[in-house]
Design a protein around this motif. Structure first.
Motif, mmCIF file in Angstrom:
data_model
loop_
_atom_site.group_PDB
_atom_site.id
_atom_site.type_symbol
_atom_site.label_atom_id
_atom_site.label_comp_id
_atom_site.label_asym_id
_atom_site.label_seq_id
_atom_site.Cartn_x
_atom_site.Cartn_y
_atom_site.Cartn_z
ATOM 1 N N ASP A 8 0.978 -1.153 -0.017
ATOM 2 C CA ASP A 8 0.061 0.060 0.029
ATOM 3 C C ASP A 8 0.918 1.259 0.063
ATOM 4 O O ASP A 8 0.578 2.191 -0.692
ATOM 5 C CB ASP A 8 -0.946 -0.109 1.303
ATOM 6 C CG ASP A 8 -2.078 -0.831 1.148
ATOM 7 O OD1 ASP A 8 -2.518 -1.510 -0.039
ATOM 8 O OD2 ASP A 8 -2.722 -1.192 2.007
ATOM 9 N N SER A 9 1.858 1.097 0.742
ATOM 10 C CA SER A 9 2.853 2.238 0.895
ATOM 11 C C SER A 9 3.547 2.686 -0.628
ATOM 12 O O SER A 9 3.613 3.664 -0.917
ATOM 13 C CB SER A 9 3.961 2.008 1.718
ATOM 14 O OG SER A 9 5.072 3.059 1.876
ATOM 15 N N GLN A 10 3.907 1.501 -1.092
ATOM 16 C CA GLN A 10 4.420 1.536 -2.514
ATOM 17 C C GLN A 10 3.395 2.105 -3.426
ATOM 18 O O GLN A 10 3.674 3.128 -4.225
ATOM 19 C CB GLN A 10 4.837 0.193 -3.116
ATOM 20 C CG GLN A 10 6.305 -0.419 -2.502
ATOM 21 C CD GLN A 10 7.334 0.311 -2.884
ATOM 22 O OE1 GLN A 10 8.018 1.336 -2.146
ATOM 23 N NE2 GLN A 10 8.030 -0.067 -3.968
ATOM 24 N N ARG A 11 2.139 1.848 -3.501
ATOM 25 C CA ARG A 11 1.213 2.374 -4.451
ATOM 26 C C ARG A 11 0.856 3.918 -4.024
ATOM 27 O O ARG A 11 0.849 4.613 -4.808
ATOM 28 C CB ARG A 11 -0.328 1.579 -3.999
ATOM 29 C CG ARG A 11 -0.111 0.144 -4.548
ATOM 30 C CD ARG A 11 -1.282 -0.554 -4.633
ATOM 31 N NE ARG A 11 -1.342 -1.924 -4.932
ATOM 32 C CZ ARG A 11 -1.187 -2.879 -3.998
ATOM 33 N NH1 ARG A 11 -1.377 -2.473 -2.681
ATOM 34 N NH2 ARG A 11 -1.120 -4.108 -4.345
ATOM 35 N N ARG B 166 3.145 5.948 -3.032
ATOM 36 C CA ARG B 166 4.207 6.737 -3.644
ATOM 37 C C ARG B 166 4.229 6.672 -5.144
ATOM 38 O O ARG B 166 4.903 7.432 -5.882
ATOM 39 C CB ARG B 166 5.374 5.922 -3.128
ATOM 40 C CG ARG B 166 5.819 6.313 -1.674
ATOM 41 C CD ARG B 166 7.051 5.476 -1.176
ATOM 42 N NE ARG B 166 7.516 6.061 0.062
ATOM 43 C CZ ARG B 166 8.671 7.018 0.347
ATOM 44 N NH1 ARG B 166 8.873 7.528 -0.737
ATOM 45 N NH2 ARG B 166 8.940 7.212 1.364
ATOM 46 N N GLY B 167 3.241 5.911 -5.777
ATOM 47 C CA GLY B 167 3.357 5.729 -7.139
ATOM 48 C C GLY B 167 4.690 4.844 -7.546
ATOM 49 O O GLY B 167 5.125 4.665 -8.636
ATOM 50 N N GLU B 168 5.095 3.994 -6.545
ATOM 51 C CA GLU B 168 6.142 2.944 -6.840
ATOM 52 C C GLU B 168 5.573 1.470 -7.013
ATOM 53 O O GLU B 168 4.310 1.359 -6.927
ATOM 54 C CB GLU B 168 7.015 2.958 -5.462
ATOM 55 C CG GLU B 168 7.703 4.097 -5.335
ATOM 56 C CD GLU B 168 8.855 4.327 -6.297
ATOM 57 O OE1 GLU B 168 9.653 3.624 -6.983
ATOM 58 O OE2 GLU B 168 9.505 5.697 -6.117
ATOM 59 N N ASN B 169 6.191 0.527 -7.401
ATOM 60 C CA ASN B 169 6.052 -0.440 -7.763
ATOM 61 C C ASN B 169 5.744 -1.538 -6.692
ATOM 62 O O ASN B 169 6.563 -2.038 -5.964
ATOM 63 C CB ASN B 169 6.875 -1.277 -8.801
ATOM 64 C CG ASN B 169 6.593 -2.696 -9.383
ATOM 65 O OD1 ASN B 169 5.519 -2.959 -9.051
ATOM 66 N ND2 ASN B 169 7.464 -3.360 -10.116
#
Length: 420
Positions: free
Chosen positions: A16-19, A21-24
């Motif tokens: 969820d944190s990655q999402r 941030r716009g990260e994979n």
């Protein structure tokens, strides 16, 4: 680096944190797979080492006629151990790469999205009604004899400058006031080196996506810092700190250097975006459970300094995609710039939780005496860019600029007047 145990136990939260941030988010699964492969490689190597050791003991007790075969078997086991150790080393390297690929886990409540998805938390002060067409800071700086961009470019190239006369005194006053306030709040003043080793720059998280912003001296393999956060983070690398009496707070005064790669044509006028500037940066080592409260204190100290220079500003909660790899949360204070009719960043404060300290090996002892990874935080207390907000917000119709009262003792005058 983020806590690997946390990733194992809370993979959905890290995805969820990655999402946000716009990260994979798939990088989380790649890390878990690398972790599993490393543990399997360690187990296999340990098992082969144990077999090899046991076999060596048997050879010593074996009959003479059985020894050649057993020695051959021992040599075969030895080769298998070496091969397993090579796989173990490769698995360690793969895990480290996968681990470093994931930025810090964002704090609950951080807005998702990129640069434009921040949330305004508070607006402080009224936008000034000057009653005349304002001049920008460069025009003011040149007419007042504070700033010389032309000769800065002649000597060093574009985006370099000289602060002259009262301009130099204005910057020195800002930084001295910042240091005084920091010391009054329990910070130890520091003047750190501005060249650091690769492992320190890497440890703070600055050699990732924005590595092209950093000046690198190839012959010496040293990096010029863009903030004294970097040397202050490395100051206690590899150490176990005593945080039993509370956080350790430092205030670093240094020149800072940024290549500003990729910003061609953006804010090229004046000193908003330059290659060299001076800054006082607060840096804190704390227990992880104290980090959120320390972050709020950093913001409060920044606001005290902004109040001292008497400019209107707003506080924003920076969106996840604009945090940088090390920060779990970041608050910026942006001052009003009359000629741009917008707010521009003057301060930034970040809670990096245990991300930097884990990379740099900074720990403390808990109440049971067991070493634990510390948290680190940072925040701007004054920098060269503040001169922009001071000049533009305090300009007067006759072309003069009023000096904020808190800076008058340092500057030596209460009004900066145009050169005759």
């Amino acid at each position: 680096m983020i806590d690997l145990k946390f990733v194992r136990e809370n993979p959905a939260a890290v995805r969820d944190s990655q999402r946000s941030r716009g990260e994979n988010p798939d990088l989380v699964d790649a890390l878990l797979e690398a972790d599993a492969q490393r543990r399997a490689a360690i187990s296999a190597a340990d098992q082969l080492r144990a077999e090899h050791k046991s076999h060596g003991k048997l050879i010593g007790r074996a009959a003479k006629e059985d020894r050649p075969a057993m020695l051959a078997q021992g040599a075969e086991l030895s080769a298998k151990v070496k091969a397993a150790e090579v796989e173990e080393t490769a698995a360690e390297a793969a895990l480290d790469a996968a681990h470093r690929a994931i930025p810090n886990v964002v704090e609950d409540g951080v807005p998702a999205g990129g640069e434009d998805n921040f949330i305004v938390l508070e607006t402080v002060g009224d936008i000034p009604d000057l009653g005349f067409e304002p001049k920008d800071h460069l025009t003011l700086g040149e007419s007042l004899g504070l700033l010389d961009m032309e000769r800065g470019a002649k000597v060093s190239g574009s985006r370099f400058y000289f602060l002259t006369g009262y301009g130099a005194l204005l910057q020195l006053g800002l930084l001295q006031l910042a240091i005084q306030k920091a010391v009054a709040n329990g910070f130890t003043p520091m003047i750190p080196p501005v060249l650091v080793r690769p492992e320190v720059m890497q440890g703070t998280g600055f050699l990732g996506a924005h590595a092209d912003e950093i000046y690198h001296l190839e012959e010496d393999d040293l990096y010029l810092v863009g903030t004294s956060e970097v040397p202050l983070a490395g100051y206690h690398s590899g150490e176990i700190l005593d945080l039993s009496n509370g956080p350790m707070r430092y205030a670093g005064w240094s020149s800072c250097f940024r290549r500003e790669a990729g910003s061609y044509g953006k804010d090229t006028r004046g000193i908003i975006r330059v290659h060299q500037f001076d800054k006082v940066e607060m840096f804190i080592y704390a227990r992880p459970e104290d980090a959120v409260a320390e972050h709020r204190r950093l913001l409060a100290w920044e606001r005290e300094m902004l109040a001292a220079i008497e400019v209107p500003y707003r506080v924003i909660d920076v969106a996840a995609g604009d945090l940088g790899s090390s920060a779990a949360r970041k608050f910026d204070c942006e001052a009003w710039v009359p000629t741009q009719q917008t707010y521009r960043e003057l301060t930034s404060t970040s809670n990096c939780t245990t991300f930097q300290a884990r990379r740099l090996g900074v720990r403390y002892r808990d109440e049971n005496g067991k070493p634990q990874v510390a948290a680190t935080l940072n925040g701007t207390l004054a920098t060269t860019r503040w001169i922009v907000a001071i000049l533009e917000n305090h300009q007067q119709a006759d072309g003069s600029v009023r000096v904020p009262q808190a800076l008058v003792p340092f500057v030596g005058t209460d009004v900066l007047k145009p050169k005759g």
